[in-house]
Enzyme design. Structure first.
Site, PDB file in Angstrom:
ATOM      1  N   ASN A 120       0.843  -1.199   0.000  1.00  0.00           N
ATOM      2  CA  ASN A 120       0.000   0.000   0.000  1.00  0.00           C
ATOM      3  C   ASN A 120       0.875   1.244   0.000  1.00  0.00           C
ATOM      4  OD1 ASN A 120      -2.475   1.539   0.379  1.00  0.00           O
ATOM      5  ND2 ASN A 120      -1.757   1.904   2.466  1.00  0.00           N
ATOM      6  N   HIS A 122       1.081   4.946   1.343  1.00  0.00           N
ATOM      7  CA  HIS A 122       0.504   5.770   2.415  1.00  0.00           C
ATOM      8  C   HIS A 122       1.203   7.128   2.377  1.00  0.00           C
ATOM      9  CE1 HIS A 122      -1.339   6.635   6.275  1.00  0.00           C
ATOM     10  NE2 HIS A 122      -0.159   7.042   6.720  1.00  0.00           N
ATOM     11  N   SER A 165       5.180   6.499   2.424  1.00  0.00           N
ATOM     12  CA  SER A 165       5.705   5.176   2.751  1.00  0.00           C
ATOM     13  C   SER A 165       5.013   4.121   1.881  1.00  0.00           C
ATOM     14  CB  SER A 165       5.420   4.818   4.214  1.00  0.00           C
ATOM     15  OG  SER A 165       5.724   5.893   5.076  1.00  0.00           O
ATOM     16  N   ASP A 174      -3.214   0.943   8.101  1.00  0.00           N
ATOM     17  CA  ASP A 174      -2.039   1.833   8.065  1.00  0.00           C
ATOM     18  C   ASP A 174      -0.918   1.344   8.963  1.00  0.00           C
ATOM     19  OD1 ASP A 174      -3.176   3.463   6.197  1.00  0.00           O
ATOM     20  OD2 ASP A 174      -3.918   4.921   7.643  1.00  0.00           O
TER      21      ASP A 174
HETATM   22  C1  GRF Z   1      -1.498   8.581  -3.258  1.00  0.00           C
HETATM   23  O1  GRF Z   1      -1.019   9.758  -2.688  1.00  0.00           O
HETATM   24  C2  GRF Z   1      -1.456   7.438  -2.288  1.00  0.00           C
HETATM   25  O2  GRF Z   1      -0.443   7.557  -1.332  1.00  0.00           O
HETATM   26  C3  GRF Z   1      -2.786   7.547  -1.595  1.00  0.00           C
HETATM   27  O3  GRF Z   1      -3.683   7.917  -2.606  1.00  0.00           O
HETATM   28  C4  GRF Z   1      -2.981   8.670  -3.604  1.00  0.00           C
HETATM   29  C5  GRF Z   1      -3.304   8.042  -4.921  1.00  0.00           C
HETATM   30  O4  GRF Z   1      -2.906   8.843  -5.986  1.00  0.00           O
HETATM   31  N1  GRF Z   1      -3.126   6.312  -0.912  1.00  0.00           N
HETATM   32  P1  GRF Z   1      -3.048   8.344  -7.493  1.00  0.00           P
HETATM   33  O5  GRF Z   1      -4.487   7.862  -7.678  1.00  0.00           O
HETATM   34  O6  GRF Z   1      -2.049   7.261  -7.710  1.00  0.00           O
HETATM   35  O7  GRF Z   1      -2.768   9.567  -8.325  1.00  0.00           O
END
Ligand code: GRF
Length: 218
Positions: A120, A122, A165, A174
């Site tokens: 994931n 984050h 991260s 998380d």
């Molecule tokens: C990213 O910032 C990720 O960390 C978070 O959601 C956002 C997704 O962005 N979980 P994208 O859809 O890849 O542009």
């Protein structure tokens, strides 16, 4: 990177079969697509993109690159959608699942079916000890922001540094072993959008690095 990584069943010579789950723009999915197409991320194939939202731009990005893209509406009873997702993951023989802006939380049962096979992104700094604070490179202790609003939370908290991260997904939300992370400075006058854009620019590199590291360990 965790050393006791759960190996997927595919032989080391075959390409890593990656599924990417998105709910929105999919810029991290695009970073993975670009890295694969440019040869920067060898022996990796995105075999499936799934979104819980029909209007997620990530689905269009996938289709443009001829990657199977599925809209999977998320049921109130999560298990129903998870069962469908599981069937898709099996059908497409997925080795690794990347949550790239996927805004749904899985049940513990689903996560435990894929130990160290779900990663994931984050957009905040996760500490190695899973605790509630993170010590930045200059020794400042900041909150380890959790939840769906960590970018505005970092701004509201008035911290000078945040980051992003990539971590393995475990039943606790998380949390889970960190694969890689990087700090991002908060600039004077930053808004949620400007800060998130700079965080995403870092994520685009890190997500590729994380998949590459996973690939090497197989
Ligand atoms: C990213 O910032 C990720 O960390 C978070 O959601 C956002 C997704 O962005 N979980 P994208 O859809 O890849 O542009």
């Amino acid at each position: 990177m965790s050393q006791d990584i759960q190996q997927s069943s595919a032989p080391a010579s075959s390409p890593l079969r990656l599924a990417v789950l998105v709910s929105g723009s999919g810029s991290n999915l695009q970073a993975l697509i670009d890295a694969i197409e440019s040869g920067q991320l060898p022996r990796t194939r995105i075999v499936l993109v799934v979104s819980n939202r029909a209007d997620a731009a990530g689905l269009q990005r996938a289709l443009k690159h001829k990657i199977p893209a599925m809209y999977l509406p998320w049921a109130r009873r999560r298990e129903e959608s998870e069962a469908k997702l599981q069937a898709l993951l099996e059908l497409f023989q997925v080795d690794l699942i990347a949550l790239a802006g996927f805004m749904k939380i899985f049940t513990a049962e689903f996560i435990m079916r894929y130990p160290e096979r779900i990663i994931n992104l984050h957009p905040a700094l996760r500490p190695d000890d899973g605790g509630s604070t993170y010590t930045t490179s200059d020794g400042t202790v900041i909150p380890a922001f959790r939840g769906a609003h960590v970018v505005p939370d970092a701004l509201k908290a008035g911290v000078k540094v945040t980051g992003t991260s990539v971590h393995y997904v475990i039943p606790e939300v998380d949390a889970g072993p960190v694969i890689c992370r990087e700090e991002v400075k908060i600039e004077e006058g930053d808004t949620e959008d400007t800060l998130h854009e700079r965080i995403k620019a870092v994520e685009h590199r890190l997500v590729v690095e994380a998949v590459k590291a996973y690939r090497k360990q197989r």
